[in-house]
Design an enzyme around this catalytic site. Structure first.
Site, PDB file in Angstrom:
ATOM      1  N   GLU A 139       0.871  -1.175   0.000  1.00 45.82           N
ATOM      2  CA  GLU A 139       0.000   0.000   0.000  1.00 45.82           C
ATOM      3  C   GLU A 139       0.912   1.230   0.000  1.00 45.82           C
ATOM      4  OE1 GLU A 139      -3.250  -0.176  -0.363  1.00 45.82           O
ATOM      5  OE2 GLU A 139      -3.155  -2.365  -0.301  1.00 45.82           O
ATOM      6  N   HIS A 177      -8.126  -3.442   0.462  1.00 50.47           N
ATOM      7  CA  HIS A 177      -7.066  -2.429   0.440  1.00 50.47           C
ATOM      8  C   HIS A 177      -6.280  -2.361   1.748  1.00 50.47           C
ATOM      9  CE1 HIS A 177      -8.193  -1.202  -3.498  1.00 50.47           C
ATOM     10  NE2 HIS A 177      -9.369  -0.743  -3.130  1.00 50.47           N
TER      11      HIS A 177
END
Length: 336
Positions: free
Chosen positions: A25, A179
């Site tokens: 990320e 995510h």
């Protein structure tokens, strides 16, 4: 897993003893590009290639240097809090910690392949940031398995299938938060195991080209100042010895043959103290026309209009070239 595969009659021996699944990320903003983009979560999941068992997991939050304060969009998208990255480590340390974890989890033996969903993690994000910051990464990140490729071969689907859609298409339930890097890596690992159960043999799908030898880098052309009536002037690089003579002068003194550096003049000090202005370079003499860097990214007035690792372009040349430092990207020169 072996019993299930034997029952299906589709047992497939893999070429790798272990698979390490990663899903980074990074810093981001809504509806725009952030430059430079930096990794903020470094997760990995280790899968035994023979049994399909998830052996271990790793996660470190990484402290961004250029955009230390996360945007609200980034926090909401990833679930990463500001205090997570504030208490994180630098990327180089995260790489070292990951390597130590991996060696301990695999007992330092066996063949290994990195697995990702897409090429962005290894080809673009990690490679770009390591080059930009001068960080050396383990060589196993230079090649990887883009799981999208064997998934499409086994189950079909277009190139726009998301990881979550692929997991569900394989008959699995999504687990965790979308995510979140570690949850994404775990779901990718579960999809990997499911494909192996279906008899899919995993092979390397992507790799990075080896960097050019040092002597090739030293022979790159240098830009000459030009009024640029439609073109940029190029000249061969000076020999290394001549460059060194221009940069450093030696004064021999009678101390056993040793040498001392001649103190720089006041003018040289002033020149050294002047800050570089990488975004003020005008490769076309200030012409409002469009030029291109060697990787064909367009620029107007010396400012590249499409920078950043998200586009997979020349991340370190475009918009980051200075006359003093030279091109950080070894293939970067301006051209009309």
């Amino acid at each position: 897993m072996a019993a299930i595969m034997a029952a299906r009659g589709q047992r497939q021996v893999q070429d790798f003893d272990f698979f390490v699944v990663v899903d980074f990320e990074a810093t981001c903003v809504k509806d725009a590009r952030i430059f430079p983009q930096e990794i903020i979560e470094f997760p990995a999941v280790l899968v035994d290639g023979a049994t399909g068992r998830i052996e271990s997991a790793f996660r470190r939050y990484v402290r961004p240097k250029h955009h230390p304060v996360l945007t609200q969009f980034c926090r909401e998208l990833t679930g990463i809090r500001q205090e997570d990255v504030d208490g994180g480590v630098e990327l180089g340390e995260a790489l070292w910690m990951h390597d130590s974890w991996l060696k301990a989890a695999t007992a330092g033996a066996g063949s290994l392949a990195v697995v990702t969903w897409g090429d962005w993690d290894c080809r673009t994000m990690l490679e770009s940031e390591c080059r930009f910051k001068g960080i050396e990464k383990p060589s196993y990140f230079d090649r990887w398995i883009n799981l999208r490729v064997p998934f499409q071969a086994a189950l079909g689907g277009g190139g726009r299938v998301t990881l979550q859609e692929a997991v569900r298409a394989a008959g699995l339930d999504w687990e965790g938060r979308l995510h979140c890097g570690l949850d994404d890596a775990r779901n990718t690992a579960r999809l990997l195991v499911e494909l192996m159960l279906r008899g899919v043999k995993m092979t390397i799908t992507g790799s990075l080209a080896s960097p050019p030898p040092i002597h090739q880098k030293q022979q790159l052309p240098q830009l000459l100042p030009s009024s640029c009536a439609g073109s940029s002037a190029l000249a061969p690089s000076l020999p290394i010895q001549q460059k060194l003579q221009q940069q450093t002068q030696l004064l021999t003194i009678p101390c056993g043959g040793s040498s001392a550096l001649v103190p720089p003049t006041i003018q040289q000090k002033q020149q050294q103290q002047q800050p570089h202005q990488p975004h003020m370079i005008s490769p076309c003499g200030g012409s409002p026309g469009t030029c291109f860097c060697y990787c064909r990214v367009p620029t107007r007035g010396g400012v590249v209009s499409v920078p950043g690792p998200m586009q997979g372009k020349c991340f370190f040349g475009c918009g980051n070239w200075t006359p003093a430092m030279g091109p950080v990207c070894p293939y970067f020169v301006w051209t009309n």
